[in-house]
Write a protein that holds these residues in place. Sequence first.
Motif, mmCIF file in Angstrom:
data_model
loop_
_atom_site.group_PDB
_atom_site.id
_atom_site.type_symbol
_atom_site.label_atom_id
_atom_site.label_comp_id
_atom_site.label_asym_id
_atom_site.label_seq_id
_atom_site.Cartn_x
_atom_site.Cartn_y
_atom_site.Cartn_z
ATOM 1 N N LEU A 70 0.851 -1.191 0.000
ATOM 2 C CA LEU A 70 0.000 0.000 0.000
ATOM 3 C C LEU A 70 0.889 1.244 0.000
ATOM 4 O O LEU A 70 1.775 1.383 0.839
ATOM 5 C CB LEU A 70 -0.911 0.009 1.238
ATOM 6 C CG LEU A 70 -1.757 1.269 1.458
ATOM 7 C CD1 LEU A 70 -2.742 1.450 0.304
ATOM 8 C CD2 LEU A 70 -2.493 1.197 2.785
ATOM 9 N N GLU A 72 0.570 5.491 -0.080
ATOM 10 C CA GLU A 72 -0.374 6.597 0.082
ATOM 11 C C GLU A 72 0.188 7.905 -0.457
ATOM 12 O O GLU A 72 1.381 8.183 -0.351
ATOM 13 C CB GLU A 72 -0.734 6.784 1.557
ATOM 14 C CG GLU A 72 -1.491 5.610 2.158
ATOM 15 C CD GLU A 72 -1.949 5.896 3.576
ATOM 16 O OE1 GLU A 72 -2.967 6.580 3.731
ATOM 17 O OE2 GLU A 72 -1.268 5.447 4.515
ATOM 18 N N GLU A 79 -3.350 12.807 6.493
ATOM 19 C CA GLU A 79 -4.574 12.084 6.825
ATOM 20 C C GLU A 79 -5.373 12.806 7.908
ATOM 21 O O GLU A 79 -6.605 12.751 7.911
ATOM 22 C CB GLU A 79 -4.247 10.670 7.302
ATOM 23 C CG GLU A 79 -3.884 9.709 6.198
ATOM 24 C CD GLU A 79 -3.795 8.280 6.692
ATOM 25 O OE1 GLU A 79 -3.909 7.366 5.843
ATOM 26 O OE2 GLU A 79 -3.634 8.059 7.911
ATOM 27 N N TYR A 85 -8.647 10.504 2.827
ATOM 28 C CA TYR A 85 -7.670 9.471 2.508
ATOM 29 C C TYR A 85 -7.559 8.440 3.631
ATOM 30 O O TYR A 85 -7.307 7.263 3.386
ATOM 31 C CB TYR A 85 -6.306 10.100 2.220
ATOM 32 C CG TYR A 85 -6.298 10.914 0.956
ATOM 33 C CD1 TYR A 85 -6.328 10.291 -0.289
ATOM 34 C CD2 TYR A 85 -6.277 12.306 0.998
ATOM 35 C CE1 TYR A 85 -6.338 11.031 -1.461
ATOM 36 C CE2 TYR A 85 -6.290 13.051 -0.174
ATOM 37 C CZ TYR A 85 -6.314 12.413 -1.397
ATOM 38 O OH TYR A 85 -6.339 13.145 -2.557
ATOM 39 N N ARG A 89 -7.906 4.268 3.346
ATOM 40 C CA ARG A 89 -6.942 3.329 3.943
ATOM 41 C C ARG A 89 -7.630 2.359 4.897
ATOM 42 O O ARG A 89 -7.341 1.148 4.879
ATOM 43 C CB ARG A 89 -5.838 4.091 4.687
ATOM 44 C CG ARG A 89 -4.905 3.150 5.459
ATOM 45 C CD ARG A 89 -3.703 3.855 6.019
ATOM 46 N NE ARG A 89 -3.987 4.850 7.023
ATOM 47 C CZ ARG A 89 -4.226 4.588 8.312
ATOM 48 N NH1 ARG A 89 -4.282 3.338 8.744
ATOM 49 N NH2 ARG A 89 -4.447 5.561 9.166
ATOM 50 N N GLU A 93 -7.668 -1.713 4.854
ATOM 51 C CA GLU A 93 -7.203 -2.518 5.982
ATOM 52 C C GLU A 93 -8.277 -3.488 6.461
ATOM 53 O O GLU A 93 -7.993 -4.657 6.750
ATOM 54 C CB GLU A 93 -6.771 -1.602 7.125
ATOM 55 C CG GLU A 93 -5.502 -0.822 6.824
ATOM 56 C CD GLU A 93 -5.135 0.177 7.895
ATOM 57 O OE1 GLU A 93 -3.986 0.644 7.908
ATOM 58 O OE2 GLU A 93 -6.017 0.493 8.738
ATOM 59 N N LYS A 105 2.694 -1.501 4.220
ATOM 60 C CA LYS A 105 2.655 -0.087 3.853
ATOM 61 C C LYS A 105 4.038 0.384 3.435
ATOM 62 O O LYS A 105 5.011 0.214 4.161
ATOM 63 C CB LYS A 105 2.143 0.750 5.026
ATOM 64 C CG LYS A 105 0.721 0.408 5.430
ATOM 65 C CD LYS A 105 0.296 1.204 6.650
ATOM 66 C CE LYS A 105 -1.061 0.743 7.136
ATOM 67 N NZ LYS A 105 -1.456 1.435 8.384
ATOM 68 N N ILE A 126 -3.059 4.944 -3.214
ATOM 69 C CA ILE A 126 -4.106 5.889 -2.822
ATOM 70 C C ILE A 126 -3.651 7.291 -3.197
ATOM 71 O O ILE A 126 -2.666 7.797 -2.671
ATOM 72 C CB ILE A 126 -4.392 5.847 -1.310
ATOM 73 C CG1 ILE A 126 -4.794 4.443 -0.863
ATOM 74 C CG2 ILE A 126 -5.494 6.846 -0.960
ATOM 75 C CD1 ILE A 126 -4.998 4.326 0.644
ATOM 76 N N GLY A 303 -11.880 1.744 -0.939
ATOM 77 C CA GLY A 303 -10.782 0.899 -0.492
ATOM 78 C C GLY A 303 -11.110 -0.575 -0.612
ATOM 79 O O GLY A 303 -10.274 -1.387 -1.045
#
Length: 336
Positions: A70, A72, A79, A85, A89, A93, A105, A126, A303
């Motif tokens: 992942l 971001e 965040e 965002y 996530r 998850e 991550k 993301i 997600g």
Amino acid sequence: MATIKEIAKEAGVSITIVSRVLNYDDTLSISTAKRLLIVEIAERLEYQTPRNRRKKPLSNQNQDERSIGLVEFVTDEGEIEDPYYLGIRMGIEKKCQDEQIHLIKFPRIGNSNPTMDIALDGVIFIGKFSTAEIREFEARYQNLVFIDSSPFEDEYDSVTIDIRKAVIKVLNYLMDKGYKRIGYIGGIETIEECRTPIGEKRYDAFIKFMKKKGLYMPEYDYIGDFTPQSGYKLMNQAIGQANLPEVFFVANDSIAIGALRALNEAKIKVPDTIGIIGFNDIPTASYTYPALTTVKIYNEFMGEKAVELMLERIEGRKIPVKIQLPVKIIERNTIK
């Protein structure tokens, strides 16, 4: 909706601290980790599992055989400032937990990245990324899935919304409410590694629609960045012009919360004197004063769908898929 008391109890802090965090009080002395915990709890308590969610793994492979990376677009601080965002996530998850997938991550490209050599079935992104970043991962991993952007559509899967349609939906809603003098407060997104502005589709769609209707007034537009601090600053600039529109369409809820603070301090009544509509429907939008009317984006579901697309790719699907999810206007108290 979760109450501030419930969030405070789970986070182990006072109601006052939760309220100040959710209203982006940057004078509060509290760690980034604790701020992020409070925002995560608020997001999770709001989270509604989609009906008929599959409880069993979609694949027959076991956990040891499935690992997904992942990456971001934003940092932990990002965040906190824009929990949109964060919601994406958390959806990833939760789905990975349900499907018994090991989620790793990655730091952004450009940082020391020892995990890049780990064997993975694919990587989920993301946000927005440069071509160089994408190609660096592409050289190592076969399956890539993107959320909130859709690069290389002929090659990779993506989960997005149609920004243009969403903006038109908002503007038609405002006009149906009788608003004609509509302003815009927003920001310009930049890919950090190459410092490249990537445009802002909300603003572009806003200008085109308002010009088509013969209602565009550039003096009502204010552009900064996507933070509450920027919203506060830009709204104060607008107030100083003494020529406010009837309503502001604000590019995200974080900006809108800062703008509301400026209006409250100036004792300008919302929505009686001026209306505000945000975008994203982050959990904090329920706790503003007045409660923020906004556009719901199903970020947790985005997600989840990304994980499902990844599993389909792992199991052999070759044809790329682009999913565009609808949006919904959530009416609260900042629009008449």
